[in-house]
Design a protein around this motif. Structure first.
Motif, short mmCIF file in Angstrom:
data_model
loop_
_atom_site.label_atom_id
_atom_site.label_comp_id
_atom_site.label_asym_id
_atom_site.label_seq_id
_atom_site.Cartn_x
_atom_site.Cartn_y
_atom_site.Cartn_z
N ARG A 273 8.18 47.91 67.89
CA ARG A 273 9.65 47.73 67.85
C ARG A 273 10.30 48.38 69.06
O ARG A 273 11.23 47.82 69.66
N ARG A 276 9.70 46.42 72.35
CA ARG A 276 10.52 45.21 72.31
C ARG A 276 11.95 45.52 72.73
O ARG A 276 12.60 44.75 73.44
N GLU A 277 12.45 46.65 72.28
CA GLU A 277 13.81 47.06 72.60
C GLU A 277 13.96 47.43 74.07
O GLU A 277 14.95 47.09 74.71
N PRO A 280 12.92 43.87 76.73
CA PRO A 280 13.26 42.68 75.94
C PRO A 280 12.84 41.36 76.56
O PRO A 280 12.70 40.36 75.85
N LYS A 283 7.22 38.98 76.94
CA LYS A 283 6.61 38.44 75.72
C LYS A 283 5.42 39.33 75.35
O LYS A 283 4.56 39.60 76.18
N LEU A 284 5.37 39.77 74.12
CA LEU A 284 4.28 40.63 73.67
C LEU A 284 3.11 39.79 73.18
O LEU A 284 3.30 38.73 72.57
N ASP A 301 3.79 36.30 70.86
CA ASP A 301 5.08 36.98 70.80
C ASP A 301 5.89 36.56 69.58
O ASP A 301 6.43 37.40 68.86
N HIS A 304 5.13 38.12 66.17
CA HIS A 304 5.38 39.55 65.94
C HIS A 304 6.54 39.74 64.96
O HIS A 304 7.57 40.34 65.27
#
Length: 506
Positions: A273, A276-277, A280, A283-284, A301, A304
């Protein structure tokens, strides 16, 4: 074989694209091919033939990439060595692999094992000699590299990976990372690790550029992403954690970073989390694999979601991954068992067992037989598959804690501890107890300036996990937790401090 289908393809379709970024300037694929063939000529002059081993004890860098390519071109077996190993560990590895020679950096330990040839690459640079080597080794089933396991649960063993096995990972990387022409892949994770090694060959297939980071630290990583406009990279969770803790992260322009892949060890959902923040636009992608098997699964991505933050995703195309119970039956959805894999990237075996089959060797070793059974690789990872086919790993079989007859999976406890905002790093493991056999212990590193007590940790976890899973012994570590060269926390090192005698402070 692998050189023909990677660099060979690149010089056919992308001859003037930038292959590698060096401090001295960019190198095209045509220039790279010339350089690699010159290095290959030098290695042949030193007596190296197909099947010989060449050990590499070096930090990430363009030289590393070129040497790996030269090994592939000649049919030499590359033996990448963990750069964080002590001299005794290096010696043990060399006695196992028995390479003809070693190329190392002067700042890394000099082995005491006598080899036929040694080159200290930053003191006596590897010079190209004579006419460039014009041949091409082609045997898909030949061993390309010995990737030594990280040794987090025991002594490292050399997984013998073939040309075709590593080549299968190229398809996996393309499927998950979506390489493209003129993308820039940054080798930020150690090249000796399976999470990064296949990328050396994947990038040129698609005309992508490679950049390197000698050693990861958040500031150096951010600067490299900015300067080289990096689009793709792979990190381990401890690196992502350090990146999120980096106070100047927001001062760097990381907009070019398109795909941030991660793997190598479990990751706390709270850390997913957070990254991601803070990043942004990236892409994970979570990837799961092992030294012995290459990549097995990926979580894209868009997958998730909150319900799947602890999942390692779905299988790579061509991989058969199943959950097997203790009685050897396939587990039902949600049922725990060992993950067992089949696929083209599975190792030939551990080196001592592979070498035993070669002429002149009759040593009996059965480490391969313990993990390769009935055509499948037994990973030693405990997990389950949900009804939609997503895999979840809860622990390593050897790291599972048995307390009072109950199984405790360390990853679940760590995830609860990581939710505490004061926690920078945490590792959960079992320590001996006369009443319960084992009790749950935790070693915790706090963020700078934070304060937290053992009682507060236990109370916080109480409402999140069952009472028998609660940590009963907590140590607060001042600096950092012990890690392998690939960034994995060495729970074995933490555990041994208790199992070797009376418990004592970390």
């Amino acid at each position: 074989m692998i050189y023909t289908h990677t660099i060979g393809r690149a010089i056919q379709y992308f001859p003037n694209h930038i292959a590698i970024r060096k401090e001295s300037g960019a190198v095209t694929f045509l220039e790279l091919d010339s350089r690699v063939r010159g290095i290959a000529a030098t290695l042949r002059q030193q007596g190296f033939l197909g099947g010989d081993r060449l050990a590499l004890l070096m930090p990430n860098g363009p030289d590393y990439i070129e040497l790996i390519y030269a090994c592939g071109l000649l049919g030499i077996i590359a033996v990448p060595i963990n750069t964080r190993y002590a001299q005794a560990e290096i010696d043990r590895l060399l006695k196992d692999a028995r390479p003809r020679g070693i190329i190392r950096h002067s700042k890394l330990p000099s082995p005491t094992v006598r080899l036929q040839w040694e080159c200290v690459i930053d003191v006596e640079p590897l010079q190209e000699s004579g006419e460039p080597y014009g041949g091409e080794f082609y045997d898909p089933q030949a061993v390309l590299a010995l990737i030594y396991t990280s040794g987090t649960t025991g002594q490292p063993k050399g997984a013998a990976l073939t040309h075709s096995g590593i080549f299968s990972n190229i398809y996996d990387l393309d499927y998950w990372l979506a390489y493209r022409e003129q993308a820039v892949f940054l080798h930020a994770s150690p090249m000796f690790h399976i999470a990064d090694f296949p990328a050396i060959f994947a990038a040129p297939v698609f005309g992508a550029t490679q950049a390197t980071l000698a050693r990861f630290d958040p500031e150096a990583f951010c600067k490299r992403v900015e300067v080289d406009q990096v689009t793709h990279t792979v990190l381990v969770p401890t690196m992502i954690n350090a990146l999120c803790r980096f106070e100047q992260l927001g001062e760097h322009n990381l907009q070019s970073l398109d795909v941030l892949a991660y793997g190598g060890s479990p990751i706390a959902p709270s850390l997913v989390r957070e990254v991601r923040e803070k990043l942004p636009n990236a892409k994970l992608l979570q990837v799961y694999g092992l030294s012995e098997a290459g990549f097995l699964t990926g979580l894209k991505d868009e997958e998730h979601t909150e319900a799947r933050l602890r999942s390692c995703g779905r299988t790579c195309p061509g991989v058969d991954l199943r959950v097997i119970t203790a009685n050897g039956q396939q587990a039902s959805a949600g049922e725990l068992g060992e993950l067992v894999a089949r696929g083209p990237g599975i190792m030939m075996g551990y080196w001592r067992d592979v070498e035993e089959q070669l002429p002149g060797h009759d040593t009996e070793v059965d480490e391969t037989a313990a993990v390769l059974r009935e055509g499948a690789f037994h990973t030693g990872d405990i997990g389950y598959q949900d009804p939609e086919g997503y895999f979840f790993i809860v622990d390593r079989a050897k790291e599972m804690i048995v307390s009072g007859g109950e199984n405790v999976y360390s990853g679940e406890v760590e995830a609860a501890i990581y939710e505490l905002p004061q926690v920078k790093e945490a590792a959960v493991f079992g320590i001996p107890d006369p009443k319960w056999g084992e009790i749950v212990a935790a070693a915790i590193v706090l963020r700078q300036g934070a304060s937290l007590s053992a009682a507060e940790v236990i109370e916080y976890c109480r409402g999140r996990i069952a009472a028998y899973k609660l940590p009963r012994h907590i140590d607060f570590v001042l600096d950092e937790l012990p890690k392998s060269g690939s960034g994995k926390i060495l729970k074995r090192t933490l555990r041994e401090r208790y199992w070797e005698g009376q418990p004592r402070r970390v």
